[in-house]
Design a protein around this motif. Structure first.
Motif, PDB file in Angstrom:
ATOM      1  N   UNK A 201      42.762  42.316  31.754  1.00 26.82           N
ATOM      2  CA  UNK A 201      43.142  41.942  33.146  1.00 26.82           C
ATOM      3  C   UNK A 201      42.406  40.874  33.631  1.00 26.82           C
ATOM      4  N   UNK A 202      42.892  40.026  34.228  1.00 25.18           N
ATOM      5  CA  UNK A 202      42.172  38.572  34.526  1.00 25.18           C
ATOM      6  C   UNK A 202      42.656  38.163  35.960  1.00 25.18           C
ATOM      7  N   UNK A 203      41.692  38.077  36.809  1.00 31.95           N
ATOM      8  CA  UNK A 203      41.689  37.467  38.347  1.00 31.95           C
ATOM      9  C   UNK A 203      40.592  36.483  38.398  1.00 31.95           C
ATOM     10  N   UNK A 204      40.990  34.996  38.283  1.00 31.94           N
ATOM     11  CA  UNK A 204      39.943  33.933  38.345  1.00 31.94           C
ATOM     12  C   UNK A 204      40.280  33.038  39.546  1.00 31.94           C
TER      13      UNK A 204
ATOM     14  N   UNK B 127      38.665  38.930  46.393  1.00 33.26           N
ATOM     15  CA  UNK B 127      39.488  39.219  47.301  1.00 33.26           C
ATOM     16  C   UNK B 127      41.106  39.406  46.778  1.00 33.26           C
ATOM     17  N   UNK B 128      41.527  38.319  45.792  1.00 35.25           N
ATOM     18  CA  UNK B 128      42.649  38.318  45.029  1.00 35.25           C
ATOM     19  C   UNK B 128      42.885  39.603  44.338  1.00 35.25           C
ATOM     20  N   UNK B 129      41.652  40.031  43.788  1.00 38.03           N
ATOM     21  CA  UNK B 129      41.874  41.281  43.039  1.00 38.03           C
ATOM     22  C   UNK B 129      42.339  42.380  43.809  1.00 38.03           C
ATOM     23  N   UNK B 130      42.089  42.589  45.075  1.00 35.61           N
ATOM     24  CA  UNK B 130      42.564  43.553  45.690  1.00 35.61           C
ATOM     25  C   UNK B 130      44.086  44.114  45.663  1.00 35.61           C
TER      26      UNK B 130
ATOM     27  N   UNK C 144      38.441  44.262  32.528  1.00 34.39           N
ATOM     28  CA  UNK C 144      38.952  43.222  33.392  1.00 34.39           C
ATOM     29  C   UNK C 144      37.739  42.171  33.615  1.00 34.39           C
ATOM     30  N   UNK C 145      38.363  40.990  33.742  1.00 35.87           N
ATOM     31  CA  UNK C 145      37.390  39.830  34.006  1.00 35.87           C
ATOM     32  C   UNK C 145      37.748  39.392  35.460  1.00 35.87           C
ATOM     33  N   UNK C 146      37.020  39.524  36.498  1.00 35.84           N
ATOM     34  CA  UNK C 146      37.258  39.276  37.579  1.00 35.84           C
ATOM     35  C   UNK C 146      36.107  38.317  38.356  1.00 35.84           C
ATOM     36  N   UNK C 147      36.302  36.848  38.652  1.00 37.93           N
ATOM     37  CA  UNK C 147      35.550  36.189  39.192  1.00 37.93           C
ATOM     38  C   UNK C 147      35.479  34.625  39.007  1.00 37.93           C
ATOM     39  N   UNK C 148      34.517  33.834  39.272  1.00 40.06           N
ATOM     40  CA  UNK C 148      34.782  32.514  39.218  1.00 40.06           C
ATOM     41  C   UNK C 148      34.640  31.937  37.931  1.00 40.06           C
TER      42      UNK C 148
ATOM     43  N   UNK D 218      31.637  33.416  35.661  1.00 45.75           N
ATOM     44  CA  UNK D 218      31.858  34.899  35.385  1.00 45.75           C
ATOM     45  C   UNK D 218      32.779  35.006  34.425  1.00 45.75           C
ATOM     46  N   UNK D 219      33.898  34.359  34.583  1.00 48.89           N
ATOM     47  CA  UNK D 219      35.186  34.571  33.578  1.00 48.89           C
ATOM     48  C   UNK D 219      34.716  33.999  32.016  1.00 48.89           C
ATOM     49  N   UNK D 220      33.954  32.904  32.010  1.00 50.24           N
ATOM     50  CA  UNK D 220      33.094  32.658  30.825  1.00 50.24           C
ATOM     51  C   UNK D 220      32.545  33.527  30.106  1.00 50.24           C
ATOM     52  N   UNK D 221      31.549  34.240  30.923  1.00 50.40           N
ATOM     53  CA  UNK D 221      30.846  35.179  30.646  1.00 50.40           C
ATOM     54  C   UNK D 221      31.236  36.409  30.202  1.00 50.40           C
ATOM     55  N   UNK D 222      32.490  36.800  30.908  1.00 55.80           N
ATOM     56  CA  UNK D 222      33.268  37.885  30.716  1.00 55.80           C
ATOM     57  C   UNK D 222      34.224  37.870  29.221  1.00 55.80           C
ATOM     58  N   UNK D 223      34.830  36.706  29.179  1.00 53.24           N
ATOM     59  CA  UNK D 223      35.658  36.614  27.996  1.00 53.24           C
ATOM     60  C   UNK D 223      34.676  36.459  26.756  1.00 53.24           C
ATOM     61  N   UNK D 224      33.523  35.913  26.824  1.00 51.45           N
ATOM     62  CA  UNK D 224      32.602  35.978  25.714  1.00 51.45           C
ATOM     63  C   UNK D 224      32.066  37.247  25.350  1.00 51.45           C
ATOM     64  N   UNK D 225      31.796  38.004  26.180  1.00 49.75           N
ATOM     65  CA  UNK D 225      31.386  39.672  26.137  1.00 49.75           C
ATOM     66  C   UNK D 225      32.433  40.404  25.558  1.00 49.75           C
TER      67      UNK D 225
END
Length: 333
Positions: free
Chosen positions: A216-219, A228-231, A274-278, A281-288
């Motif tokens: 799940x991705x909200x960037x 906010x968009x993830x709500x 999920x990866x949710x952020x700017x 944050x998205x780069x770090x989340x996908x890398x993790x």
């Protein structure tokens, strides 16, 4: 990308189908590898019930990206019908069609009975049906009496989908690629893909394991806007957990504060991958996720109420992926 073709509050099914095609074209321009549609039934907020029809619609509206099912819920269909439908798609769009298969009903018990009539599913039915589909999509053999036309000889790639260990073991046994539904059931992710890799037997089509995981991705430009968009997604998840399938709602401020601790914990468990952020944050989340799973592909599920902001979210993800890809060979779906 995996698209549930969400119907938005204030919008129609026709709007949802148009948004899906626009999104697919944008994903193709960004270099996405494939675009899959998920089979669901009797759900007000999801317009992807006629999955094969949608696969054809998206394939016709794009040029080179692979398009497929993520997945067709095989117990709902006779293998011959699936072979003929996807065989037809393969003839119309050579080299571009994927056939992802799941064994869940993709709906509620009442609708499941309407789809299957009086058929009672057993644990052995799914492996047998997968084997039959493989035979029907392979070149016809001398003396073969049941031939899918179209279908025979198209050898549409079959993927097994799952959120438990059953399909992981079956995919390994058959030498098939495996997609784990971590976009809604992440709890067994590492155990399932570990088992799949451990038990994998090479096949004529796949010499080694191949893993896709749902993300799940909200960037957005900032972490705050992404939350906010993830709500909208949080509300959808809460509805699923409560058995209330509604249309995709517009985002609202302060949703998390209004939820009980139990509701917040349930949503967090559902969206653990999920990866949710700017952008950072998205780069770090996908890398993790890639480091933890060593997945060959990440399949994004991006349900944002505003279609334009959904496309922007994909832009941010693609930029993050480009940085990651410079370091290794994983791909984005």
């Amino acid at each position: 990308m995996l698209d549930l073709v969400a119907v938005r509050e204030g919008g129609s099914v026709r709007d949802a189908l148009a948004i899906a095609l626009t999104t697919a074209r944008h994903a193709e321009a960004l270099g996405f590898t494939r675009y899959w549609l998920a089979e669901h039934h009797n759900m007000e907020g999801i317009a992807s019930s006629a999955t094969a029809v949608l696969v054809g619609h998206i394939a016709a509206g794009t040029e080179h990206m692979r398009v497929g099912s993520g997945g067709v819920m095989l117990p709902n269909h006779a293998p011959l019908v699936v072979a003929e439908a996807f065989g037809t798609l393969a003839e119309l769009f050579p080299g571009r069609i994927d056939l992802g298969l799941g064994r869940a009903p993709g709906t509620d018990p009442l609708t499941m009975r309407a789809l299957r009539r009086d058929r009672q599913e057993t644990e052995q039915d799914f492996p047998r049906d997968v084997a039959e589909l493989q035979r029907l999509l392979a070149p016809a053999q001398p003396g073969q009496r049941l031939i899918a036309t179209p279908g025979a000889g198209t050898e549409v790639p079959i993927w097994l989908l799952g959120s438990s260990l059953f399909s992981a073991q079956l995919a390994a046994e058959r030498g098939l690629p495996y997609a784990f539904a971590s976009h809604f059931a992440p709890r067994l992710l590492l155990q399932a893909i570990g088992l799949y890799r451990e038990l994998f037997k090479p096949s004529a089509e796949w010499s080694k394991p191949y893993v896709v995981i749902g993300v799940p991705l909200i960037a957005a430009p900032t972490d705050e806007e992404a939350q906010f968009l993830a709500s909208s997604t949080f509300e959808r998840v809460l509805g699923i957990l409560k058995g209330e399938r509604r249309k995709l709602a517009a985002p609202v401020h302060g949703l998390a504060e209004r939820l009980s601790p139990q509701e917040r914990a349930a949503i967090q468990d559902f969206l653990a991958a999920a990866v949710i952020g700017g952008p950072n944050t998205v780069h770090k989340g996908l890398a993790a996720l890639l480091q933890a799973t060593q997945a060959d592909e990440l399949m994004l599920v991006c349900d944002i109420y505003d279609p334009a902001l959904r496309l922007r979210s994909l832009d941010i993800a693609a930029a993050a992926h480009a940085q990651l890809q410079a370091k290794d060979t994983h791909t984005l779906s």
